[in-house]
Design a protein around this motif. Structure first.
Motif, PDB file in Angstrom:
ATOM      1  N   ASP A  48       0.932  -1.347   0.070  1.00 12.55           N
ATOM      2  CA  ASP A  48       0.157  -0.033   0.006  1.00 12.55           C
ATOM      3  C   ASP A  48       0.890   1.169   0.059  1.00 12.55           C
ATOM      4  O   ASP A  48       1.599   1.508   1.015  1.00 12.55           O
ATOM      5  CB  ASP A  48      -0.836  -0.042   1.319  1.00 12.55           C
ATOM      6  CG  ASP A  48      -1.948   0.948   1.235  1.00 12.55           C
ATOM      7  OD1 ASP A  48      -1.519   2.182   0.740  1.00 12.55           O
ATOM      8  OD2 ASP A  48      -2.921   0.955   1.828  1.00 12.55           O
ATOM      9  N   ALA A  49       0.941   1.785  -1.097  1.00 17.59           N
ATOM     10  CA  ALA A  49       1.811   3.059  -1.515  1.00 17.59           C
ATOM     11  C   ALA A  49       1.219   4.320  -0.644  1.00 17.59           C
ATOM     12  O   ALA A  49       1.651   5.560  -1.122  1.00 17.59           O
ATOM     13  CB  ALA A  49       2.605   3.145  -2.597  1.00 17.59           C
ATOM     14  N   ARG A  50      -0.007   4.556  -0.029  1.00 15.31           N
ATOM     15  CA  ARG A  50      -0.418   5.634   0.103  1.00 15.31           C
ATOM     16  C   ARG A  50       0.225   6.587   0.586  1.00 15.31           C
ATOM     17  O   ARG A  50       0.273   8.174   0.395  1.00 15.31           O
ATOM     18  CB  ARG A  50      -1.987   5.323   0.876  1.00 15.31           C
ATOM     19  CG  ARG A  50      -1.800   5.072   2.096  1.00 15.31           C
ATOM     20  CD  ARG A  50      -2.861   5.096   2.886  1.00 15.31           C
ATOM     21  NE  ARG A  50      -3.552   3.815   2.667  1.00 15.31           N
ATOM     22  CZ  ARG A  50      -4.866   3.555   2.859  1.00 15.31           C
ATOM     23  NH1 ARG A  50      -5.887   4.688   3.321  1.00 15.31           N
ATOM     24  NH2 ARG A  50      -5.453   2.595   2.670  1.00 15.31           N
ATOM     25  N   GLU A  51       1.233   6.230   1.646  1.00 11.69           N
ATOM     26  CA  GLU A  51       1.926   7.206   2.390  1.00 11.69           C
ATOM     27  C   GLU A  51       3.182   7.888   1.360  1.00 11.69           C
ATOM     28  O   GLU A  51       3.267   9.059   1.610  1.00 11.69           O
ATOM     29  CB  GLU A  51       2.606   6.758   3.833  1.00 11.69           C
ATOM     30  CG  GLU A  51       1.488   6.548   4.742  1.00 11.69           C
ATOM     31  CD  GLU A  51       2.260   6.048   6.158  1.00 11.69           C
ATOM     32  OE1 GLU A  51       3.339   5.749   6.126  1.00 11.69           O
ATOM     33  OE2 GLU A  51       1.469   5.791   6.955  1.00 11.69           O
ATOM     34  N   LEU A  52       3.365   7.236   0.652  1.00 14.56           N
ATOM     35  CA  LEU A  52       4.425   7.834  -0.409  1.00 14.56           C
ATOM     36  C   LEU A  52       3.676   8.590  -1.373  1.00 14.56           C
ATOM     37  O   LEU A  52       4.544   9.527  -1.886  1.00 14.56           O
ATOM     38  CB  LEU A  52       5.172   6.665  -1.154  1.00 14.56           C
ATOM     39  CG  LEU A  52       6.051   5.626  -0.420  1.00 14.56           C
ATOM     40  CD1 LEU A  52       6.305   4.607  -1.226  1.00 14.56           C
ATOM     41  CD2 LEU A  52       6.925   6.223   0.326  1.00 14.56           C
ATOM     42  N   ALA A  53       2.648   8.815  -1.630  1.00 18.40           N
ATOM     43  CA  ALA A  53       1.957   9.737  -2.329  1.00 18.40           C
ATOM     44  C   ALA A  53       1.545  10.897  -1.788  1.00 18.40           C
ATOM     45  O   ALA A  53       1.229  12.057  -2.574  1.00 18.40           O
ATOM     46  CB  ALA A  53       0.489   8.834  -2.949  1.00 18.40           C
ATOM     47  N   ARG A  54       1.644  11.109  -0.536  1.00 22.03           N
ATOM     48  CA  ARG A  54       1.632  12.315   0.181  1.00 22.03           C
ATOM     49  C   ARG A  54       2.842  13.109   0.076  1.00 22.03           C
ATOM     50  O   ARG A  54       3.794  12.411   0.212  1.00 22.03           O
ATOM     51  CB  ARG A  54       1.090  12.021   1.525  1.00 22.03           C
ATOM     52  CG  ARG A  54      -0.019  11.566   1.800  1.00 22.03           C
ATOM     53  CD  ARG A  54      -0.410  11.250   2.989  1.00 22.03           C
ATOM     54  NE  ARG A  54      -1.537  10.413   3.418  1.00 22.03           N
ATOM     55  CZ  ARG A  54      -1.542   9.600   4.491  1.00 22.03           C
ATOM     56  NH1 ARG A  54      -0.503   9.266   5.097  1.00 22.03           N
ATOM     57  NH2 ARG A  54      -2.644   8.590   4.205  1.00 22.03           N
ATOM     58  N   SER A  55       2.832  14.376   0.156  1.00 25.00           N
ATOM     59  CA  SER A  55       3.902  15.235   0.365  1.00 25.00           C
ATOM     60  C   SER A  55       4.146  15.575   1.780  1.00 25.00           C
ATOM     61  O   SER A  55       5.279  16.140   2.212  1.00 25.00           O
ATOM     62  CB  SER A  55       3.780  16.750  -0.461  1.00 25.00           C
ATOM     63  OG  SER A  55       2.628  17.100   0.123  1.00 25.00           O
ATOM     64  N   THR A  56       3.287  15.052   2.651  1.00 26.13           N
ATOM     65  CA  THR A  56       3.504  15.374   4.038  1.00 26.13           C
ATOM     66  C   THR A  56       4.096  14.343   4.814  1.00 26.13           C
ATOM     67  O   THR A  56       3.943  13.188   4.285  1.00 26.13           O
ATOM     68  CB  THR A  56       1.789  15.753   4.756  1.00 26.13           C
ATOM     69  OG1 THR A  56       1.082  14.463   4.159  1.00 26.13           O
ATOM     70  CG2 THR A  56       1.534  17.191   4.330  1.00 26.13           C
ATOM     71  N   PRO A  57       4.611  14.247   6.043  1.00 28.17           N
ATOM     72  CA  PRO A  57       5.124  13.480   6.785  1.00 28.17           C
ATOM     73  C   PRO A  57       4.057  12.423   7.113  1.00 28.17           C
ATOM     74  O   PRO A  57       2.973  12.521   7.089  1.00 28.17           O
ATOM     75  CB  PRO A  57       5.576  13.823   8.168  1.00 28.17           C
ATOM     76  CG  PRO A  57       5.804  15.414   7.866  1.00 28.17           C
ATOM     77  CD  PRO A  57       4.679  15.779   6.751  1.00 28.17           C
ATOM     78  N   SER A  58       4.540  11.166   7.508  1.00 23.55           N
ATOM     79  CA  SER A  58       3.718  10.012   7.495  1.00 23.55           C
ATOM     80  C   SER A  58       3.443   9.772   9.169  1.00 23.55           C
ATOM     81  O   SER A  58       4.728   9.717   9.868  1.00 23.55           O
ATOM     82  CB  SER A  58       4.199   8.652   7.155  1.00 23.55           C
ATOM     83  OG  SER A  58       4.775   8.694   5.867  1.00 23.55           O
ATOM     84  N   TYR A  59       2.466   9.943   9.779  1.00 24.71           N
ATOM     85  CA  TYR A  59       1.912   9.485  11.034  1.00 24.71           C
ATOM     86  C   TYR A  59       1.211   8.392  11.039  1.00 24.71           C
ATOM     87  O   TYR A  59       0.272   8.381  10.510  1.00 24.71           O
ATOM     88  CB  TYR A  59       1.300  10.744  11.754  1.00 24.71           C
ATOM     89  CG  TYR A  59       2.179  12.013  11.844  1.00 24.71           C
ATOM     90  CD1 TYR A  59       3.552  11.927  12.697  1.00 24.71           C
ATOM     91  CD2 TYR A  59       1.916  13.205  11.210  1.00 24.71           C
ATOM     92  CE1 TYR A  59       4.468  13.004  12.925  1.00 24.71           C
ATOM     93  CE2 TYR A  59       2.666  14.286  11.469  1.00 24.71           C
ATOM     94  CZ  TYR A  59       3.937  14.175  12.291  1.00 24.71           C
ATOM     95  OH  TYR A  59       4.822  15.324  12.422  1.00 24.71           O
ATOM     96  N   THR A  60       1.599   7.589  11.533  1.00 26.32           N
ATOM     97  CA  THR A  60       1.167   6.016  11.880  1.00 26.32           C
ATOM     98  C   THR A  60      -0.433   6.182  12.328  1.00 26.32           C
ATOM     99  O   THR A  60      -0.970   5.457  11.620  1.00 26.32           O
ATOM    100  CB  THR A  60       1.935   5.214  12.501  1.00 26.32           C
ATOM    101  OG1 THR A  60       3.223   5.066  11.869  1.00 26.32           O
ATOM    102  CG2 THR A  60       1.182   3.673  12.486  1.00 26.32           C
ATOM    103  N   VAL A  61      -0.518   6.834  13.084  1.00 26.56           N
ATOM    104  CA  VAL A  61      -1.919   6.965  13.695  1.00 26.56           C
ATOM    105  C   VAL A  61      -2.910   7.528  12.727  1.00 26.56           C
ATOM    106  O   VAL A  61      -4.017   7.332  12.805  1.00 26.56           O
ATOM    107  CB  VAL A  61      -1.788   7.793  15.051  1.00 26.56           C
ATOM    108  CG1 VAL A  61      -1.667   9.175  14.736  1.00 26.56           C
ATOM    109  CG2 VAL A  61      -3.125   7.593  15.864  1.00 26.56           C
ATOM    110  N   GLU A  62      -2.671   8.692  12.190  1.00 25.98           N
ATOM    111  CA  GLU A  62      -3.403   8.955  11.094  1.00 25.98           C
ATOM    112  C   GLU A  62      -3.760   7.912  10.014  1.00 25.98           C
ATOM    113  O   GLU A  62      -4.692   7.957   9.429  1.00 25.98           O
ATOM    114  CB  GLU A  62      -2.799  10.325  10.228  1.00 25.98           C
ATOM    115  CG  GLU A  62      -2.736  11.633  11.462  1.00 25.98           C
ATOM    116  CD  GLU A  62      -2.037  12.914  11.193  1.00 25.98           C
ATOM    117  OE1 GLU A  62      -1.532  12.799  10.049  1.00 25.98           O
ATOM    118  OE2 GLU A  62      -1.916  13.868  11.993  1.00 25.98           O
ATOM    119  N   THR A  63      -2.735   7.385   9.612  1.00 23.83           N
ATOM    120  CA  THR A  63      -2.886   6.677   8.322  1.00 23.83           C
ATOM    121  C   THR A  63      -3.926   5.303   8.961  1.00 23.83           C
ATOM    122  O   THR A  63      -4.701   4.958   8.146  1.00 23.83           O
ATOM    123  CB  THR A  63      -1.710   5.888   7.930  1.00 23.83           C
ATOM    124  OG1 THR A  63      -0.681   6.980   7.593  1.00 23.83           O
ATOM    125  CG2 THR A  63      -1.781   4.585   7.100  1.00 23.83           C
TER     126      THR A  63
END
Ligand code: ATP
Length: 218
Positions: free
Chosen positions: A77-92
């Motif tokens: 699942d590449a959704r976090e890579l598609a964002r320009s913002t940092p990845s926060y696990t809790v939000e994902t």
């Protein structure tokens, strides 16, 4: 009418710079131990204040794809890579929970090192409202938490019952007895920079990709 039993699915987050056998082999063993239906590998977009990955997002994604090709346990699942913002696990996890509904048993997989630093994660207290935590052993990391408060938190939530993981949508911590592999992406990058072999550390197609793209050469 009884509600249908929903299979336990897990998300495995990380930088995967590159993905290696220390990621894949313990998780395959874990999947058998706790009867995971699916493991979704989710490479993250690293926050700017942390060291950035050496391989770019597309390269890290491609290496995950090569590592899991033909293995139906894993999906990407590449959704976090598609964002320009940092990845926060809790939000994902909030996003995934909204997609899958409140009853789906959902787990997040981490290594023992990540459990020890979990309380530095953004909104860490909310994680267990959203998922179970499945913890793989990792060589060199203590099984005891750093402070009595953290240990109490772990003891309060920890379970040794696989059935409990399947019965509840979230809220448990399971310390798995997984095989230990003394492998890290950092050590792999260092070995590659020194032209040392990594054939036992990463799947062959990943190594071929690294060589083809001259990654981690400094
Ligand atoms: P780096 O060396 O760049 O920090 P890493 O090898 O620790 O990387 P990550 O992609 O940062 O790998 O880790 C993703 C997840 O995989 C984390 O939860 C981490 O604890 C776990 N993990 C990584 N390597 C191992 C290992 N050898 N055994 C068990 N868990 C591991």
């Amino acid at each position: 009418m009884a509600s249908p039993v929903l299979p336990l699915c897990a998300i495995y987050g990380g930088t995967f710079d590159p993905i290696h056998y220390g990621h894949l082999k313990p998780v395959a063993a874990l999947a058998t131990q706790v009867a995971l239906h699916r493991v979704t590998i989710m490479p993250n977009n690293v926050p700017p204040h942390r060291p950035q990955p050496e391989a770019n997002s597309q390269q890290r994604k491609a290496m995950v794809e090569l590592a899991i090709a033909g293995n139906s346990l894993f999906k990407l699942d590449a959704r976090e890579l598609a964002r320009s913002t940092p990845s926060y696990t809790v939000e994902t996890l909030e996003e995934v929970r909204a997609e899958q509904g409140s009853q789906q048993p959902l787990a997040f997989i981490i290594g023992q090192d990540s459990l020890l630093s979990l309380q530095r994660w953004h909104r860490w207290e909310s994680l267990l409202d959203l998922c179970h935590l499945l913890v793989c052993q990792r060589p060199g990391y203590s099984v005891a938490m750093d402070t009595p408060g953290q240990q109490r938190w772990l003891d309060r939530h920890s379970t040794t019952s696989v059935d409990e993981l399947h019965a509840a949508p979230a809220g448990k911590i399971y310390l798995a007895q997984t095989p230990m592999y003394d492998i890290s992406a950092t050590a792999i990058r260092q070995r590659l920079a020194q032209n040392l072999s990594c054939g036992d550390l990463v799947p062959a197609p990943v190594l071929a990709f690294i060589q083809q793209h001259n990654l981690y050469q400094r």
